[in-house]
Design an enzyme around this catalytic site. Sequence first.
Site, short mmCIF file in Angstrom:
data_model
loop_
_atom_site.label_atom_id
_atom_site.label_comp_id
_atom_site.label_asym_id
_atom_site.label_seq_id
_atom_site.Cartn_x
_atom_site.Cartn_y
_atom_site.Cartn_z
N GLU A 199 -7.91 -0.04 -65.31
CA GLU A 199 -7.03 1.12 -65.42
C GLU A 199 -7.33 1.81 -66.75
O GLU A 199 -7.10 1.24 -67.82
CB GLU A 199 -5.57 0.67 -65.33
CG GLU A 199 -5.24 0.08 -63.95
CD GLU A 199 -3.89 -0.60 -63.90
OE1 GLU A 199 -3.00 -0.08 -63.23
OE2 GLU A 199 -3.75 -1.65 -64.54
N ASP A 234 -5.60 -0.74 -69.13
CA ASP A 234 -6.50 -1.84 -69.51
C ASP A 234 -7.50 -1.43 -70.59
O ASP A 234 -7.97 -2.29 -71.35
CB ASP A 234 -7.30 -2.33 -68.30
CG ASP A 234 -6.41 -2.80 -67.17
OD1 ASP A 234 -5.30 -3.30 -67.45
OD2 ASP A 234 -6.81 -2.65 -65.99
N GLU A 281 -20.56 2.53 -73.16
CA GLU A 281 -19.58 1.96 -74.09
C GLU A 281 -18.63 1.01 -73.37
O GLU A 281 -18.25 -0.03 -73.93
CB GLU A 281 -18.80 3.09 -74.79
CG GLU A 281 -19.67 4.09 -75.55
CD GLU A 281 -20.67 3.45 -76.50
OE1 GLU A 281 -20.44 2.32 -76.97
OE2 GLU A 281 -21.72 4.07 -76.77
N HIS A 336 -27.13 -4.38 -75.86
CA HIS A 336 -28.22 -3.43 -75.63
C HIS A 336 -29.40 -4.15 -74.98
O HIS A 336 -29.68 -5.31 -75.27
CB HIS A 336 -28.66 -2.79 -76.94
CG HIS A 336 -27.69 -1.77 -77.45
ND1 HIS A 336 -27.56 -1.44 -78.77
CD2 HIS A 336 -26.79 -0.99 -76.78
CE1 HIS A 336 -26.63 -0.52 -78.91
NE2 HIS A 336 -26.15 -0.23 -77.72
N CYS A 363 -6.58 -8.81 -67.24
CA CYS A 363 -6.05 -7.53 -66.77
C CYS A 363 -6.88 -6.92 -65.64
O CYS A 363 -6.36 -6.11 -64.87
CB CYS A 363 -5.96 -6.55 -67.94
SG CYS A 363 -7.56 -6.03 -68.63
N ASN A 374 -14.89 3.86 -48.30
CA ASN A 374 -15.03 4.23 -49.71
C ASN A 374 -14.81 3.05 -50.66
O ASN A 374 -14.62 3.23 -51.85
CB ASN A 374 -14.06 5.37 -50.08
CG ASN A 374 -12.60 4.96 -50.00
OD1 ASN A 374 -12.29 3.86 -49.55
ND2 ASN A 374 -11.71 5.84 -50.41
N PHE A 421 -12.33 1.21 -51.15
CA PHE A 421 -11.01 1.09 -51.74
C PHE A 421 -9.98 0.94 -50.64
O PHE A 421 -9.87 1.79 -49.76
CB PHE A 421 -10.70 2.34 -52.58
CG PHE A 421 -9.53 2.15 -53.49
CD1 PHE A 421 -9.63 1.34 -54.61
CD2 PHE A 421 -8.32 2.79 -53.24
CE1 PHE A 421 -8.55 1.18 -55.46
CE2 PHE A 421 -7.25 2.64 -54.09
CZ PHE A 421 -7.36 1.83 -55.20
N GLU A 475 -6.80 1.33 -48.80
CA GLU A 475 -5.74 2.31 -48.90
C GLU A 475 -4.67 2.04 -47.85
O GLU A 475 -4.77 1.09 -47.07
CB GLU A 475 -6.33 3.72 -48.75
CG GLU A 475 -7.34 4.04 -49.84
CD GLU A 475 -8.32 5.13 -49.43
OE1 GLU A 475 -8.67 5.93 -50.29
OE2 GLU A 475 -8.74 5.17 -48.27
N ASP A 485 -11.94 -2.80 -46.84
CA ASP A 485 -12.87 -1.66 -46.91
C ASP A 485 -14.12 -2.13 -47.63
O ASP A 485 -14.12 -2.33 -48.84
CB ASP A 485 -12.24 -0.48 -47.65
CG ASP A 485 -13.00 0.82 -47.41
OD1 ASP A 485 -14.25 0.75 -47.30
OD2 ASP A 485 -12.37 1.88 -47.33
#
EC number: 3.4.24.-
Length: 612
Positions: A202, A286, A336, A345, A390, A408, A410, A412, A418
Amino acid sequence: MIQVLLVTICLAVFPYQGSSIILGSGNVNDYEVVYPRKVTALPKGAAQPKYEDTMQYEFKVNGEPVVLHLEKNKGLFSEDYSETHYSPDGREITTYPPVEDHCYYHGRIQNDADSTASISACNGLKGHFKLQGEMYLIEPLELSDSEAHAVFKYENVEKEDEAPKMCGVTQNWESYEPIKKASQLNLTPEQQRYLNTKKYIELVIVADNVMVKKYTSNSTAIRTRIYACVNTLNLIYRAFNIHIALVGIEIWSNGDLINVTSAANVTLDLFGNWRRRVLLRHKRHDNAQLLTAIDFDGPTVGLAYGASMCDPRFATGIVQDHSKLDIMVAVTMAHELGHNLGMNHDGNQCNCGGNPCIMSATLNFEPAYQFSDCSRDEHWRYLIDNRPPCILNKPSITDIVSPPVCGNYFVEVGEECDCGLPARCQNPCCNAATCKLRPGTQCEDGECCEQCQFKGAGTECRAASSECDIAESCTGQSADCPTDDFQRNGQPCLNNNGYCYNGTCPTLDDQCISFFGSSKTVAPDVCFNLNLQGQGDFYCRRENTRIFPCAPQDKKCGRLFCVLGPTGNTISCQSTYSQSDLDIGMVDLGTKCGDGRVCNSTRQCVDVNTAY
């Protein structure tokens, strides 16, 4: 999901080859003018929503017809998504705009299994797509013919600045020499299940006041920029089975709330402290990133703390708005965030299949879209060793009136699972065509799901991390491990040397070891008498610039003092402090300050039975 059968492909207009043009993405040397034609998937007579859940467009690339399939990124925003800005008199204004009917899509090119797309359909088609291994960008042309778009390769965009751009991280935080490959980790079945479990982040994006000035106080333009970047960020992290949900943006419209400076390390430190002290108190999330238009010193365009996901202060990053192209800024965000998730890296031994790697220290002139094998192994090792809690919490799903989009990735409203489009689904539990569980199955994934069935009641799914934590077990009725819980606050721990507080057992000795090393122990009472003075850095409470001395009974709830073992007749009281974070060096809340007593939130030493 409605399937559209294309009997014939009829392009509206043949594309026009151009030599040079100035677009929103910059100066483009070679481009095609195309006229994408929408192929509707709606039945005749059906109501036309503003932005459909699935769309298809036809146009030509290099003279060859392509069909772009788009699916709305329904999980882009959380249910409690909010936007915060500040009035001219400094008042904080938070709104909860409706975002269900947004215009941000993921997609693919028909008959190209390796293709991807991240597109905004708000005003025409704007974004990028990968076709036959090459990255193309598309955006509307500002012509009288509103259907005209430019399609061009990224390599044909003139670079604004040929100077190299880099991440400011200069050291690794873990040393695995050599890096262990995933196949060499000897994972237990439980560890493998944990890695396979879908993760959720989040995210909050904060735009500083220099961004406000850069976009001439146009908050819509700033939001559009952020939405497009996070839509691409979401697509990038699908490779790790991580879903990024934007839970809020904050725009510092009336001035910066920290000192945003060109020294990236200073700005990151200040932003992390502000996030812990301010942002987390009014917005649950998060991870937070600061998007700034300031030019960081040297080639740096981003900086983040390493291996820090879920930490209140260190799960942060800062990103410079360094390119006109959404994808370049989105890749920097992904880089990041990768540091927060345990990735270093890339070295010369790391491989991305010949493509630029996201975790390369230097930002390539060609946008990176893949993580290397090194990044994957470092991320998995970080997850196994640290188990950041989290990212297992699924964000609330918006109660969407329009039908969910099957395929997709996700889950729903109305869906049981899914696993993506049928051609890409690799989950045996889920019917990709219907997003329903297959007959005889109970679950798709989760810490309490094994071979498509709920694990038996009582099966441990999360081990206790300390004597103040509680091991969680499956219920036998759900694929999810119950919410992480811990022993009651105030329960004695570590042989009565401390009392449990939020799953930990804080002690003065352990805090000394944390600050100064294993040879340090808590100082004698005479050192803590300095907290009675209320001068300098020695006190119990601080309100703005005013400091309050400790009462005698509270002196072990103020500044922490430590010593290096026995030192004869001389006592050297050691303490630490930070000008940017006034809580550093203070005794932790919940720490034992006397028999049957603990430090509370106002730094008073109170009875443990009444403290919580």
